[in-house]
Design a protein around this motif. Structure first.
Motif, PDB file in Angstrom:
ATOM      1  N   PHE A 148      57.391  24.443  11.167  1.00 43.00           N
ATOM      2  CA  PHE A 148      56.524  25.421  11.819  1.00 43.00           C
ATOM      3  C   PHE A 148      55.154  24.825  12.128  1.00 43.00           C
ATOM      4  O   PHE A 148      54.609  25.006  13.218  1.00 43.00           O
ATOM      5  N   ILE A 149      54.594  24.097  11.141  1.00 40.57           N
ATOM      6  CA  ILE A 149      53.285  23.482  11.342  1.00 40.57           C
ATOM      7  C   ILE A 149      53.324  22.495  12.495  1.00 40.57           C
ATOM      8  O   ILE A 149      52.446  22.469  13.368  1.00 40.57           O
ATOM      9  N   LEU A 150      54.360  21.620  12.499  1.00 42.74           N
ATOM     10  CA  LEU A 150      54.488  20.633  13.573  1.00 42.74           C
ATOM     11  C   LEU A 150      54.630  21.320  14.924  1.00 42.74           C
ATOM     12  O   LEU A 150      54.024  20.913  15.912  1.00 42.74           O
ATOM     13  N   SER A 151      55.449  22.361  14.968  1.00 41.90           N
ATOM     14  CA  SER A 151      55.666  23.077  16.212  1.00 41.90           C
ATOM     15  C   SER A 151      54.372  23.727  16.683  1.00 41.90           C
ATOM     16  O   SER A 151      54.046  23.727  17.867  1.00 41.90           O
ATOM     17  N   PHE A 152      53.621  24.263  15.721  1.00 37.18           N
ATOM     18  CA  PHE A 152      52.381  24.941  16.071  1.00 37.18           C
ATOM     19  C   PHE A 152      51.387  23.980  16.695  1.00 37.18           C
ATOM     20  O   PHE A 152      50.847  24.220  17.758  1.00 37.18           O
ATOM     21  N   PHE A 153      51.168  22.844  16.023  1.00 39.48           N
ATOM     22  CA  PHE A 153      50.181  21.891  16.508  1.00 39.48           C
ATOM     23  C   PHE A 153      50.610  21.241  17.814  1.00 39.48           C
ATOM     24  O   PHE A 153      49.843  21.146  18.754  1.00 39.48           O
ATOM     25  N   SER A 154      51.845  20.742  17.845  1.00 37.02           N
ATOM     26  CA  SER A 154      52.293  20.056  19.052  1.00 37.02           C
ATOM     27  C   SER A 154      52.428  21.025  20.209  1.00 37.02           C
ATOM     28  O   SER A 154      52.073  20.718  21.341  1.00 37.02           O
ATOM     29  N   GLY A 155      52.953  22.245  19.928  1.00 40.99           N
ATOM     30  CA  GLY A 155      53.100  23.222  20.993  1.00 40.99           C
ATOM     31  C   GLY A 155      51.764  23.688  21.517  1.00 40.99           C
ATOM     32  O   GLY A 155      51.554  23.817  22.713  1.00 40.99           O
ATOM     33  N   LYS A 156      50.837  23.946  20.626  1.00 38.60           N
ATOM     34  CA  LYS A 156      49.515  24.442  21.015  1.00 38.60           C
ATOM     35  C   LYS A 156      48.754  23.416  21.822  1.00 38.60           C
ATOM     36  O   LYS A 156      48.020  23.749  22.746  1.00 38.60           O
ATOM     37  N   LEU A 157      48.900  22.139  21.484  1.00 42.10           N
ATOM     38  CA  LEU A 157      48.123  21.100  22.125  1.00 42.10           C
ATOM     39  C   LEU A 157      48.817  20.508  23.333  1.00 42.10           C
ATOM     40  O   LEU A 157      48.167  20.121  24.295  1.00 42.10           O
ATOM     41  N   LEU A 158      50.134  20.382  23.271  1.00 43.82           N
ATOM     42  CA  LEU A 158      50.834  19.801  24.395  1.00 43.82           C
ATOM     43  C   LEU A 158      50.945  20.810  25.545  1.00 43.82           C
ATOM     44  O   LEU A 158      50.976  20.443  26.707  1.00 43.82           O
ATOM     45  N   ALA A 159      51.053  22.069  25.235  1.00 40.78           N
ATOM     46  CA  ALA A 159      51.084  23.077  26.286  1.00 40.78           C
ATOM     47  C   ALA A 159      49.665  23.504  26.630  1.00 40.78           C
ATOM     48  O   ALA A 159      48.702  22.862  26.254  1.00 40.78           O
ATOM     49  N   ASP A 160      49.540  24.599  27.383  1.00 36.00           N
ATOM     50  CA  ASP A 160      48.220  25.024  27.815  1.00 36.00           C
ATOM     51  C   ASP A 160      47.464  25.749  26.717  1.00 36.00           C
ATOM     52  O   ASP A 160      46.307  26.067  26.880  1.00 36.00           O
ATOM     53  N   GLY A 161      48.125  26.089  25.602  1.00 27.26           N
ATOM     54  CA  GLY A 161      47.473  26.818  24.539  1.00 27.26           C
ATOM     55  C   GLY A 161      47.280  28.266  24.952  1.00 27.26           C
ATOM     56  O   GLY A 161      48.193  28.906  25.488  1.00 27.26           O
ATOM     57  N   PRO A 162      46.092  28.824  24.736  1.00 28.30           N
ATOM     58  CA  PRO A 162      45.851  30.234  25.052  1.00 28.30           C
ATOM     59  C   PRO A 162      45.684  30.496  26.548  1.00 28.30           C
ATOM     60  O   PRO A 162      45.459  31.630  26.948  1.00 28.30           O
ATOM     61  N   VAL A 163      45.757  29.455  27.368  1.00 31.71           N
ATOM     62  CA  VAL A 163      45.610  29.617  28.816  1.00 31.71           C
ATOM     63  C   VAL A 163      46.845  29.041  29.505  1.00 31.71           C
ATOM     64  O   VAL A 163      47.237  27.904  29.239  1.00 31.71           O
ATOM     65  N   SER A 164      47.470  29.832  30.365  1.00 29.09           N
ATOM     66  CA  SER A 164      48.591  29.339  31.168  1.00 29.09           C
ATOM     67  C   SER A 164      48.139  29.228  32.624  1.00 29.09           C
ATOM     68  O   SER A 164      47.378  30.070  33.109  1.00 29.09           O
ATOM     69  N   TRP A 165      48.612  28.186  33.301  1.00 27.10           N
ATOM     70  CA  TRP A 165      48.150  27.883  34.652  1.00 27.10           C
ATOM     71  C   TRP A 165      49.307  27.934  35.642  1.00 27.10           C
ATOM     72  O   TRP A 165      50.437  27.574  35.312  1.00 27.10           O
ATOM     73  N   LYS A 166      49.000  28.342  36.868  1.00 25.16           N
ATOM     74  CA  LYS A 166      49.950  28.319  37.967  1.00 25.16           C
ATOM     75  C   LYS A 166      49.227  27.789  39.204  1.00 25.16           C
ATOM     76  O   LYS A 166      48.219  28.354  39.630  1.00 25.16           O
ATOM     77  N   MET A 167      49.736  26.680  39.743  1.00 26.97           N
ATOM     78  CA  MET A 167      49.103  26.023  40.897  1.00 26.97           C
ATOM     79  C   MET A 167      49.883  26.343  42.172  1.00 26.97           C
ATOM     80  O   MET A 167      51.127  26.393  42.153  1.00 26.97           O
ATOM     81  N   SER A 168      49.174  26.513  43.279  1.00 24.41           N
ATOM     82  CA  SER A 168      49.827  26.751  44.561  1.00 24.41           C
ATOM     83  C   SER A 168      48.913  26.301  45.699  1.00 24.41           C
ATOM     84  O   SER A 168      47.723  26.058  45.500  1.00 24.41           O
TER      85      SER A 168
END
Length: 670
Positions: free
Chosen positions: A10-30
C-alpha cells in the motif's frame, strides 16, 4: 502474517502512484481551432477537493507557477503568453511567502495560442508543470507531457495568408537547437566566451588529479553493509537462529566434525550468494544510468523517505513486516527433500525469509543508500558486506562449538535493539527528504528544521534507553544496564551537540547529512565560504576584469561529500582566505532543477541530449569540457578557461587542498 506485506504494498502504491501520476490534479490536453490559421493548446485541469492550483503569474520568491515548456515545434509559432481562461481566480495574501498569490480551485483551463505556418509539418511537443497544495502539503511540479502532430489538428484548421507576417511574442520556454557539440553557441555569439566551453580534458590530464571519490564511496558502502550485518545478528529474528542452526550441523555430523565445519562454511557462503544476487538484481532492475540519477531524483528520494518511515514504524512495533508463510514453508520443504549443497542452500534461503521482518528494513536502508551513491556495483558490494557479517557466527561457532555456551540468551534486549533501529531509521529518512527538498527548492526542510527533528529523535532515543519512554511490546526494565547507560549518554550528548547548529554552528561531524548552511534563516556563524557566482560565464567575465584565477566547484544539493568538504576543509581559515581572496569561486549545482530560459539540444556521444534545467547545463559543462561527471569536483582555470593546475575530488586532507590551491595561484602568476 501477511499484514506487514500488504501495508508495504500500500505504501509503495501510494508513493509511486501519487508521484508518477498527476496526484490531486488530473490533466486533459486538446487542440482547438480558433479560426484564421490560429489554434490553441487547451490544458484542462481538474483539482481534487481541498487542493488548489497556482496561477501562471507568481512573483519571484513565491510557489511554483503553472507553466509550459515547448520542447519541439514545427509548422507553427507561439503567439502571446500561456495563461488561464474561463476560470475563477482566487487571490489571497500568503503569510508564508509574504505576497499576494493567485490560485484556482476545483478546475482551471490554461491556453497557449499558436499560428499555423505549415499544417502538413505540424509537430508540438513539450510539458506543463504545476504545483498543487492543500493546507498540509504540496506536490512537486512534475511535468505532464503532451505531443501533437498534423493528424491531431482539427480538420477545419487552415493556414492564413499572413502567417509569415505575424508578429510573434513568446514568453514560454521555446527550444533552441544546437547542431554542433558546443553549448556555448546557444548562449552567446561572442567567440571569446565560446572558447570557455572548449574541452580541456587532455590539458587537465597532464596536470593529474588530486583526491578520489569512488574508492571512498565503495569503502563506505562496504563498511555500512558490514555494520548492518552485525546489527542484523542482534535482532530477535536472527540471534536465536545461530545456536539452533549450528547445533543442527553438529548433530547432523556427530562422527565427522570436519564435515560439520564444512557444511557450516557452505551455509555461510550460501547466505553471501543469496544477498549478493539481491544486490545485483537491484542494479539489473534500475540500470547503470538510473542509479546515477537516484541521488538527486525527487521521486525516488521521496519513495525512499516513505519506505524508511514505514520500516521505522515497523521496528517501533506498530506491525510486524513478514513474508507470506507459504513462501517459507515451500523453501523449508525444499531443504528437507534435497541433499548435499543444494539442501544447505535452501536452508540459508529459509533463514533469509524467516528473518525478513528484522533484516528487511536494514537491507532496504542499505540498498537505498547504495543505489543512491550512483555506483553501479555499490548494491552488490553492500549486500556482500552485509551477508559476510551475517554469516561469520555460523562458521565461527561450528569451528568452536564451546563458544555457544557463552552466547547471551534471548530476551527483551533484542526488542530494544529493534526500537533503537526504528529511531535511527527515522533520522536517516529525513536525509532523503532533504535531498528532494534541496533539488527542487521547495524550502520545506531547511537546516534548522532538519536539526530540530534530529534533536527530538535522538533525545527521545536517549530517554527510551534510560527506560523513561516505553512501547506496548517492551519488557519491564527493572534497572538500566551499563551498555544501555552508555548508549543513552551517547544519544543525549549527540542531541545536545546538535543544538548550536540551530544558530549556525557548522557541525562538521554530521555535515554530510544536514542541509547546507545557506538554507538556514538565522545564522550567527561567519566561517562558511560562499561562492561569489553560481553562473559560469558571469563568473569568468568577473575574473577577467579583476585579473584573478577561477576555481570551479561542481557540486550538488544531494552531494554528501560536497557538504563534507565545505564543512571540514573550506572552514579552515587558510583555505577560506585563499578561496575568498586568491580566486573567484564559482559553484555550479549539477542537480539544480530550475528551468533554463530555453531548452537546448546538444550532440553528445552521437546522441541528441536536451538540456532543460540549470543543473543539466552545468552537468553537461563538466562532462563536455572536463570529461568527468562526479561531485565534488574542483578545477582551477585561467581567464581563457584553460586549466592551471590539477583537478581535485573528495579528500578531506586540508594540507593537500592548500597545496592544490597554491599550485593554481603560482601557475596563474607565471
Amino acid at each position: 502474517m501477511k499484514k506487514g506485506i500488504l501495508v508495504l504494498i500500500f505504501i509503495l502504491s501510494f508513493f509511486s502512484g501519487k508521484l508518477l501520476a498527476d496526484g490531486p490534479v488530473s490533466w486533459k490536453m486538446s487542440i482547438a481551432d480558433k479560426g484564421n490559421g490560429e489554434i490553441e493548446l487547451v490544458a484542462n485541469a481538474t483539482v481534487a477537493p481541498g487542493w488548489h492550483l497556482y496561477d501562471t503569474q507568481i512573483p519571484d520568491g513565491g510557489p511554483f507557477p503553472t507553466s509550459i515548456s515547448i520542447d519541439e515545434i514545427k509548422g507553427a509559432v507561439a503567439v502571446g503568453t500561456f495563461h488561464a481562461v474561463n476560470s475563477k481566480l482566487h487571490k489571497d495574501f500568503d503569510k508564508v511567502f509574504e505576497m499576494e498569490i493567485g490560485y484556482f480551485e476545483k478546475s482551471a483551463t490554461f491556453v497557449q495560442k499558436f499560428k499555423i505556418t505549415d499544417k502538413s509539418k505540424f509537430v508540438l511537443k513539450g510539458d506543463i508543470r504545476a504545483q498543487a497544495c492543500n493546507d498540509r502539503e504540496c506536490t512537486p511540479p512534475i511535468p505532464i507531457d503532451f505531443s501533437f502532430t498534423s493528424g491531431s489538428l482539427p480538420a477545419s484548421v487552415t493556414v492564413s495568408t499572413d502567417a509569415k507576417e505575424v508578429q510573434v511574442t513568446v514568453s514560454t520556454d521555446t527550444i533552441a537547437t544546437v547542431s554542433t557539440d558546443s553549448i556555448s553557441q546557444a548562449q552567446t555569439t561572442d567567440s571569446q566566451n565560446s572558447d570557455l566551453w572548449t574541452p580541456v580534458i587532455k590539458e587537465l590530464n597532464e596536470f593529474g588529479a588530486k583526491g578520489s571519490v569512488s574508492g571512498r564511496s565503495l569503502l563506505y558502502i562496504f563498511g555500512a553493509g558490514f555494520i548492518g550485518g552485525l546489527i542484523a545478528l542482534m535482532t530477535p529474528c536472527v540471534w536465536p537462529m545461530i545456536p539452533m542452526t549450528v547445533s543442527f550441523f553438529l548433530k547432523r555430523n556427530k562422527k565427522n566434525r570436519g564435515k560439520a565445519i564444512k557444511d557450516a562454511i557452505i551455509y555461510g557462503l550460501s547466505i553471501i550468494v543469496i544477498y549478493v544476487l539481491l544486490g545485483l538484481l537491484v542494479t539489473a532492475i534500475f540500470g547503470a544510468s538510473a542509479l546515477n540519477d537516484l541521488s538527486t531524483s525527487a521521486l525516488f528520494n521521496l519513495i525512499f523517505f516513505g519506505l524508511l518511515v514505514f520500516f521505522a514504524i515497523s521496528f517501533l512495533g506498530a506491525f510486524e513486516l513478514v513474508l507470506p508463510a507459504s513462501w517459507t514453508n515451500k523453501i523449508d520443504s525444499k531443504a528437507d527433500s534435497t541433499t548435499g549443497i543444494i539442501s544447505i542452500f535452501f536452508m540459508a534461503f529459509t533463514l533469509a525469509l524467516v528473518s525478513f521482518s528484522c533484516t528487511g528494513p536494514i537491507i532496504g536502508t542499505l540498498l537505498v543508500d547504495a543505489a543512491s551513491s550512483g555506483d553501479v556495483i555499490a548494491p552488490a558490494i553492500g549486500m556482500f558486506a552485509f551477508a559476510f557479517a551475517l554469516s561469520i557466527p555460523f562458521a565461527l561457532f561450528a569451528i568452536f562449538p564451546s563458544l555457544l555456551e557463552s552466547m547471551p540468551k534471548s530476551g527483551g534486549w533484542l526488542n530494544s535493539v529493534k526500537v533503537v533501529l526504528g529511531f535511527l531509521e527515522l533520522a536517516l529518512a529525513l536525509k532523503f527528504l532533504s535531498v528532494a527538498d534541496l533539488a527542487y527548492k521547495w524550502g520545506i526542510l531547511d537546516r534548522e528544521v532538519f536539526l530540530v527533528l534530529w534533536i527530538i529523535i535522538f533525545a527521545l532515543l536517549g530517554l527510551y534507553l534510560l527506560g523513561k519512554l516505553k512501547f506496548a511490546h517492551d519488557s519491564d526494565l527493572k534497572y538500566v544496564s551499563v551498555p544501555r547507560l552508555f548508549m543513552a549518554i551517547i544519544s543525549l550528548s549527540f542531541a545536545l551537540y546538535l543544538v548550536p547548529g540551530l544558530w549556525g554552528a557548522p557541525l562538521k561531524s554530521v555535515s554530510a547529512f544536514t542541509p547546507p548552511l545557506f538554507t538556514q534563516d538565522f545564522n550567527l556563524y561567519d566561517g562558511a565560504v560562499h561562492a561569489k557566482f553560481d553562473d559560469y560565464e558571469a563568473g569568468m567575465e568577473y575574473a577577467k576584469m579583476n585579473n584573478k584565477p577561477v576555481m570551479i566547484d561542481f557540486s550538488g544539493f544531494g552531494c554528501v561529500n560536497c557538504r563534507k568538504m565545505e564543512a571540514s576543509v573550506w572552514t579552515d581559515p587558510r583555505v577560506k582566505h585563499s578561496l575568498e581572496n586568491d580566486y573567484v569561486l564559482i559553484t555550479l549545482m549539477v542537480d539544480d532543477k530550475e528551468k533554463l530560459p530555453e531548452v537546448i539540444e546538444v550532440e553528445e556521444n552521437g546522441k541528441t541530449t536536451k538540456l532543460k534545467t540549470i543543473g543539466d547545463k552545468w552537468s553537461y559543462l563538466q562532462r563536455h569540457k572536463f570529461g568527468t561527471n562526479s561531485q565534488p569536483y574542483y578545477v582551477l582555470l585561467d581567464n581563457a578557461g584553460n586549466p592551471i593546475g590539477p583537478s581535485y575530488a573528495y579528500d578531506e586532507d586540508v594540507e593537500k587542498y592548500l597545496n592544490f590551491l597554491k599550485i593554481g595561484v603560482d601557475n596563474y602568476k607565471k
